[in-house]
Design an enzyme around this catalytic site. Structure first.
Site, PDB file in Angstrom:
ATOM      1  N   ASP A  96       1.247  -1.365   0.177  1.00  0.00           N
ATOM      2  CA  ASP A  96      -0.325   0.279   0.102  1.00  0.00           C
ATOM      3  C   ASP A  96       0.653   1.384  -0.115  1.00  0.00           C
ATOM      4  O   ASP A  96       0.640   2.569  -0.806  1.00  0.00           O
ATOM      5  CB  ASP A  96      -1.138   0.026   1.259  1.00  0.00           C
TER       6      ASP A  96
ATOM      7  N   THR B  33      -2.099   4.501   8.969  1.00  0.00           N
ATOM      8  CA  THR B  33      -2.086   2.999  10.513  1.00  0.00           C
ATOM      9  C   THR B  33      -0.620   3.845  10.202  1.00  0.00           C
ATOM     10  O   THR B  33       0.610   3.388  11.729  1.00  0.00           O
ATOM     11  CB  THR B  33      -2.687   1.795   9.964  1.00  0.00           C
TER      12      THR B  33
END
Length: 465
Positions: free
Chosen positions: A238, A260
């Protein structure tokens, strides 16, 4: 009629299927399906529910059919390091254990009995993190050797989703590098290292680059969802996708992929495996077109996500930012301390760090938010100083992309601490980077520079000074 490209972007807490098209040189983006994700306890370990995740991908595809917007291609990206093992019948062996599971404790020491840490860095260029694939495999070797013996295939998480879509087994380059088993010179598995560690060589699949076509859906999947589609590898890590969507073509662009995790670094054409980089714990993760993401992993918004959850989602992230501005608690924690990796209570962990370091202990939700956001900004400042020292470059602008780019208060603190202009956005960077590779593969753009220019004019960006 528009040509659609589908990005499946799965993070540690949620996933979504996004449709994208190019209209008058601008990239359009539409969320079709969003779903929950999270670790579940299975057989005594914290695991990802792969059957559920693939079911949600299929649900998203069925919604595309209902909308009458059939994608030409699709690609899946996820986080790094995690993998599955398949047997001779392509069935899961055990579970897809998550990187925050406790099985990894002490596995670094087992690896370093075979190869010293500095030597490992010199030959892989990947920063030490206890959850890297190299250590997870050592945990399997020590705890469940029968699983490695029975394994015929290892696939990283997005590669497994692509396998379920197409039946093709490959390992995409950018995600494979996160495991600390790829040689940055050959851009292939370090088979000598793999043999030294006692891992079976034949389970590692051919390394393929972003833009590679895996063909089309399995026939049974076509029958289930009602259409066929070509699967094209994006940068399946990602962060690899998010970095592609940084809206700048300047050389030595400084970025944070903020979610995150906060991944802060620059895009480089050559890996830096020097002792200086090792001492500073920088990593050289693979990027699109064999670029390198020279960066540092910082704990990121994981901390505030956990606080939000502990507060039973009473406050939105935007509200927590607002509340943080009212706090006067100036305590700072080390965001990269292992204390914050997977605590039973993040608020207790933050309070403990503050108490143990003789700082004021946060009391209110506003205090906890203030401490976390301020600590992140301070960590960004320190990382900036390290990057400038190693790269011998002075930066003026910091590009923040991903969900964290929406955190106004954090952006303001970051600009204040670093002294840089902060360019914040786009927020959907990972999905955008995912579809950019598909679009490049199909000729929508002639070059990465052209695609990044399209990102710059397609999405809103805010500036903080």
């Amino acid at each position: 009629m528009s040509t659609y490209y589908a990005a499946v972007d799965i993070g540690a807490s949620s996933g979504r299927l996004m449709l994208s098209s190019v209209e008058n040189g601008r990239i359009e983006l539409e969320e079709v399906h969003r779903f929950y994700n999270g670790l579940k306890e299975m057989d005594g370990h914290m695991c990802w529910d792969t059957e559920y995740l693939f079911g949600e991908i299929k649900t998203g595809l069925k919604k595309c059919k209902e909308l009458g917007k059939i994608p030409k291609t699709i690609g899946v990206d996820t986080w790094g390091v995690d993998f599955v093992l398949l047997d001779e019948n392509d069935k899961l062996i055990g579970q897809a254990v998550g990187y925050r599971d406790s099985r990894n404790e002490g596995m670094d020491k087992e690896v370093y009995k075979i190869i010293p840490e500095p030597e490992l860095y010199a030959r892989t260029g990947i920063q030490k993190a206890i959850f890297n694939t190299i250590y997870q495999l050592m945990a399997v070797k020590k705890e469940n050797p029968e699983q490695l013996k029975a394994a015929k295939t290892l696939l990283m998480m997005p590669d497994y989703m692509h396998f379920l879509l197409t039946g093709q087994k490959v390992q995409e380059y950018t995600n494979a590098t996160t495991g600390q088993l790829i040689n940055p010179e050959t851009k292939d598995w370090d088979y000598e290292l793999i043999e030294m560690l006692g891992y079976p060589k034949d389970i590692f699949q051919k390394v393929s680059v972003p833009g590679t076509s895996l063909g089309f859906f399995r026939p049974e999947l076509v029958q289930e969802i009602g259409f066929n589609c070509e699967v094209v590898l994006p940068a399946t890590h990602d962060t690899g996708s998010a970095v592609l969507a940084v809206p700048s073509n300047e050389k030595n662009t400084l970025y944070i992929s903020s979610g995150t995790w906060s991944l802060m670094g620059v895009e480089a054409m050559k890996a830096d495996c020097s002792k200086e980089s090792y001492d500073l714990n920088f990593t050289n993760e693979g990027g699109y077109d064999y670029r390198f993401r020279y960066l540092k992993n910082i704990m990121g918004l994981w901390m505030i996500q956990n606080v939000k959850k502990e507060l039973e989602d009473k406050y939105s992230f935007a509200k927590l930012c607002e509340m943080a501005e009212t706090s006067t608690c100036d305590s700072i924690v080390d965001c990269n301390d292992d204390l914050f990796l997977a605590p039973a209570s993040m608020m207790d962990a933050v309070a403990k760090f503050c108490k143990d370091s003789n700082q004021a202990v946060p009391e209110s939700p506003a205090d906890f938010a203030r401490v976390i956001y301020h600590s992140l900004a301070v960590c960004y400042k320190k990382t900036l100083e390290e990057i400038e020292s190693v790269q011998k470059v002075k930066y003026n602008t910091l590009f923040v992309v991903g969900g964290g780019s929406n955190a106004k208060y954090l952006n303001e603190l970051t600009a204040k601490e670093t002294g840089l202009t902060v360019s914040a956005g786009p927020g959907e960077a990972t999905a955008i980077g995912n579809v950019m590779v598909q679009m490049l593969a199909k000729g929508e753009f002639n070059s990465l520079e052209e695609a990044r220019s399209a990102v710059a004019k397609s999405f809103d960006v805010k500036y903080y000074k």
